[in-house]
Structure formats: structure tokens, C-alpha cells
Motif scaffolding. Structure first.
Motif, mmCIF file in Angstrom:
data_model
loop_
_atom_site.group_PDB
_atom_site.id
_atom_site.type_symbol
_atom_site.label_atom_id
_atom_site.label_comp_id
_atom_site.label_asym_id
_atom_site.label_seq_id
_atom_site.Cartn_x
_atom_site.Cartn_y
_atom_site.Cartn_z
ATOM 1 N N VAL A 136 0.859 -1.188 0.000
ATOM 2 C CA VAL A 136 0.000 0.000 0.000
ATOM 3 C C VAL A 136 0.895 1.236 0.000
ATOM 4 O O VAL A 136 2.062 1.170 0.397
ATOM 5 C CB VAL A 136 -0.933 0.023 1.233
ATOM 6 N N PRO A 137 0.376 2.392 -0.446
ATOM 7 C CA PRO A 137 1.186 3.612 -0.426
ATOM 8 C C PRO A 137 1.629 3.980 0.985
ATOM 9 O O PRO A 137 0.861 3.869 1.935
ATOM 10 C CB PRO A 137 0.241 4.675 -1.000
ATOM 11 N N VAL A 304 -1.647 13.284 -1.989
ATOM 12 C CA VAL A 304 -0.701 12.261 -2.430
ATOM 13 C C VAL A 304 -1.339 10.873 -2.326
ATOM 14 O O VAL A 304 -1.223 10.050 -3.240
ATOM 15 C CB VAL A 304 0.602 12.337 -1.600
ATOM 16 N N ILE A 305 -2.014 10.608 -1.201
ATOM 17 C CA ILE A 305 -2.646 9.294 -1.004
ATOM 18 C C ILE A 305 -3.723 9.045 -2.053
ATOM 19 O O ILE A 305 -3.777 7.975 -2.679
ATOM 20 C CB ILE A 305 -3.231 9.192 0.415
ATOM 21 N N LEU A 306 -4.598 10.023 -2.252
ATOM 22 C CA LEU A 306 -5.675 9.844 -3.221
ATOM 23 C C LEU A 306 -5.116 9.663 -4.632
ATOM 24 O O LEU A 306 -5.629 8.854 -5.415
ATOM 25 C CB LEU A 306 -6.628 11.039 -3.179
ATOM 26 N N GLY A 307 -4.044 10.397 -4.936
ATOM 27 C CA GLY A 307 -3.410 10.210 -6.234
ATOM 28 C C GLY A 307 -2.807 8.832 -6.388
ATOM 29 O O GLY A 307 -2.934 8.192 -7.432
ATOM 30 N N ALA A 308 -2.166 8.355 -5.313
ATOM 31 C CA ALA A 308 -1.537 7.030 -5.367
ATOM 32 C C ALA A 308 -2.574 5.924 -5.478
ATOM 33 O O ALA A 308 -2.323 4.879 -6.095
ATOM 34 C CB ALA A 308 -0.670 6.815 -4.129
ATOM 35 N N LYS A 325 0.434 19.186 -7.626
ATOM 36 C CA LYS A 325 0.251 18.513 -6.351
ATOM 37 C C LYS A 325 -0.190 17.059 -6.547
ATOM 38 O O LYS A 325 0.170 16.180 -5.786
ATOM 39 C CB LYS A 325 -0.791 19.256 -5.513
ATOM 40 N N ASN A 326 -1.014 16.831 -7.571
ATOM 41 C CA ASN A 326 -1.552 15.496 -7.781
ATOM 42 C C ASN A 326 -0.677 14.641 -8.685
ATOM 43 O O ASN A 326 -1.074 13.553 -9.080
ATOM 44 C CB ASN A 326 -2.964 15.601 -8.381
ATOM 45 N N SER A 327 0.490 15.133 -9.035
ATOM 46 C CA SER A 327 1.416 14.373 -9.864
ATOM 47 C C SER A 327 2.041 13.278 -9.026
ATOM 48 O O SER A 327 2.003 13.321 -7.791
ATOM 49 C CB SER A 327 2.508 15.298 -10.412
ATOM 50 N N PRO A 328 2.672 12.281 -9.682
ATOM 51 C CA PRO A 328 3.255 11.171 -8.926
ATOM 52 C C PRO A 328 4.611 11.506 -8.301
ATOM 53 O O PRO A 328 5.404 10.615 -8.057
ATOM 54 C CB PRO A 328 3.390 10.082 -9.994
#
Length: 351
Positions: A136-137, A304-308, A325-328
Motif C-alpha cells: 500500500v502507499p 498524495v494518497i488519493l493520487g496514489a 500537487k496530484n502528480s506522482p
């Protein structure tokens, strides 16, 4: 669920649909099921549901303490950022001990979190191995490194200390102290230790002696520990002109001990802290400090979590800033700032 279905006069599948996707069920039936749920005080077993859906709906947040208001602000912002996507926080705390963090992580993993957030970048080998194997992230917060386990959101504690040293020396102080936690023992505040290390480096860069770094206190840092640290400074370095404390709580303890000893702040001694705690803003004089945006750390961590996890944040902006911000990106440096208040003033040579 069978009890609910009998009371409502529907199948267990209908009850399940009402609880997981109510849009699939007619309004009259849905209300009948919800009334039965309320009457029976039924609580759905989310863990059992996660076995089939592979979703628990939980994000684990591991903090060193529940008493620090900055950590509380980060937790609140993280919860807000995740709530709209249907996630809840599962919070554990470590008492600043790596072995306790290991036990907490082992326990948390049995709850099937969909992501794990850790305070700091120092972990035991076993903890690191468990995190790599969790699948998990993992987001490390309140610190910074180039090669995180997955992601890191924070700032450099070393650079905080370095900037604090340059600020105090820039005011004209030459006998400059720092007080903070011991760098040994089972309970350790590695972030505060890094601030002291950065402070010593900053003093050396300005040609100022770094022989007045007192690693005396135990964690968590407190008013009492700060007062005891000031007693040591008064005994070991009575000619000190300025003090940097590794935490605002520590710094306020230093300030209160100065008042007990009739040491005028800032006329006789400049005091600087870290954290921008409310107590520092309300102290007399108000505390000069290094500010980190605790809420921004929580909100960015949620992004970061939601993106991951591939979850689209609701009402997502298409601005360049939000897209970034939503980039990996793995490393998110939110920086810090110096807040100058009444507890510091220029040194003698600048007066």
C-alpha cells in the motif's frame, strides 16, 4: 444483516445494496431498511466487507504523540482531505520509540489500511521491511529525504536549524546556544536532533563557535524540560546572548525560567523556538520561531494518497498548481519560514 432483512421484509442482498450503493434501491424500500437498521442498532461489519471488496476504507496515521498540537492540526487536515473520498483515519502513536512504532505498524497492518502515513523518516529495519511488503502507499511526513519508501511530505529539519542559526547570528549575537533532546536512549526525537545538527552547522558557516549546543532534555519536549535546560545554560554559559530551542514548548519553558531568574527577554537574552505553537504566540514577549504549515502537510498528504490510490478528488481544479500537487512526485518539500516577534532583538554590536 439477516435480522435487518427479516424486520424490513426484504432480502439480505437488498440490505447490502442499501448499505453499499443506496441508489440501486427504490426510495420506499431504502427507508424501510434504514428504519430497521436504526431500530436494531445494526453496525455493518466493514472488515468482513473488505475481504471481498479489497477495500477497508481506512488510512493509518502513526504519530509520535497525541499531545502535540501541530501533529493534531496535521491529523485534522489529513482527515478533512480524505473524508470526501470516503476514507477514515486509524491513528496510532509511538511515544518517540522505534520499537513501539514497529509494534504499532504490525498491529495496524492486520486492519488492512489502504495507505500508511508515518511521522519521520527513521524506522527500524523490521518496520521498513513490513512497509515495503505491505503493498500500500506509504507517506512519511514532517521530514524530508531524497529516497523515501514511497512518498515524503514535509521540510528539512536540518535546514530549519541552519536557518535559525543564521538568523540569530545575523542579529549580531556571538555567544549563541541551542537546547534540545538527548541523542540517545529508547525514546528519541530524530527531527529535533536534526534541527540541532543544522543549527551547529549554521553557526560554523558564520564563523561562530558551536560549543554551546546542549543536548539535555528528554522527549517529548515540554515546558519543564525547557526550564531545566535554561538552568543548565545559566550555569554553563552565563554570558549567552541568544538561545534556539528545538521546540516552542521548550522555548516557552526557557522563557518562564528567565522570568523566574529576572533575566530580561530580549534585552539580556534572545530566545527563538520552532513550531509556531499558540502558546508561543500568546507568551510575553511573543516568541520568535520557525514556522511550518502543519495543516498544509496534512492536506498535501491526503492529495498524495488519493493520487496514489487513483481516487479523483471531488471538484478537482485544473490549475497548474493542483496538477503539480496530484502528480506522482515522490518528494514534496513544503518549506518553512522565520517569524520574528518580540523575544529576539539585535545583539550588542548592532545597537
Amino acid at each position: 444483516m439477516r435480522d435487518v432483512s427479516r424486520l424490513a421484509g426484504v432480502s439480505t442482498m437488498t440490505v447490502s445494496r442499501v448499505l453499499t450503493d443506496p441508489s440501486l434501491v427504490a426510495e420506499e424500500t431504502r427507508q424501510r431498511v434504514l428504519q430497521a437498521v436504526e431500530q436494531l442498532r445494526y453496525v455493518p461489519d466493514r472488515v468482513a466487507g473488505s475481504l471481498s471488496s479489497r477495500r477497508s476504507g481506512f488510512v493509518a496515521l502513526i504519530l509520535p504523540t497525541l499531545m502535540n498540537s501541530n501533529f493534531a492540526d496535521t491529523a485534522q487536515a489529513l482527515s478533512e482531505g480524505l473524508h470526501s473520498a470516503g476514507y477514515q483515519l486509524l491513528i496510532g502513536y509511538t511515544l518517540y520509540r522505534l520499537d513501539e512504532e514497529e509494534r504499532v505498524i504490525q498491529s495496524v497492518l492486520t486492519r488492512r489500511p489502504e495507505a500508511i502515513v508515518l511521522t519521520g523518516i527513521e524506522h527500524s529495519r523490521k518496520t521498513t521491511a513490513m512497509l515495503f511488503e505491505a503493498g500500500v502507499p506509504v507517506v512519511e511526513i514532517w521530514d524530508l529525504q531524497d529516497r523515501p519508501i514511497d512518498y515524503v511530505v514535509g521540510y528539512s529539519n536540518f535546514e530549519v536549524g541552519r536557518a535559525a542559526a543564521h538568523h540569530l547570528v545575523g542579529l549580531g549575537h556571538r555567544r549563541v546556544c541551542a537546547v534540545g533532546p538527548c541523542d540517545s536512549g529508547e525514546a528519541r526525537d530524530f527531527r529535533a536532533e536534526q534541527r540541532l545538527a543544522g543549527f551547529a552547522a549554521g553557526l560554523r558557516e558564520t564563523g561562530t563557535p558551536d560549543d554551546l549546543i546542549f543536548r539535555h532534555s528528554h522527549v517529548p519536549l515540554s515546558f519543564t524540560e525547557g526550564a531545566e535546560a535554561m538552568e543548565m545554560v545559566a550555569r554553563e554559559a552565563p554570558d549567552a546572548e541568544a538561545i534556539f530551542a528545538a521546540s516552542d514548548l521548550h522555548a516557552v519553558g526557557v522563557l518562564m525560567e528567565c522570568q523566574r531568574r529576572s533575566i530580561r527577554v530580549p534585552e539580556d537574552l534572545s530566545i527563538m523556538g520552532f513550531g509556531d505553537f499558540e502558546i508561543g504566540r500568546q507568551s510575553v514577549p511573543p516568541l520568535t520561531t520557525m514556522r511550518v504549515d502543519a495543516r498544509a502537510i496534512g492536506l498535501r498528504t491526503a492529495e498524495v494518497i488519493l493520487g496514489a490510490l487513483g481516487v479523483q478528488p471531488p471538484q478537482e481544479s485544473t490549475s497548474e498548481e493542483t496538477a503539480s500537487k496530484n502528480s506522482p512526485a515522490r518528494v514534496h518539500d513544503l518549506g518553512f519560514e522565520v517569524l520574528t516577534r518580540g523575544s529576539t532583538r539585535p545583539g550588542n554590536w548592532k545597537r
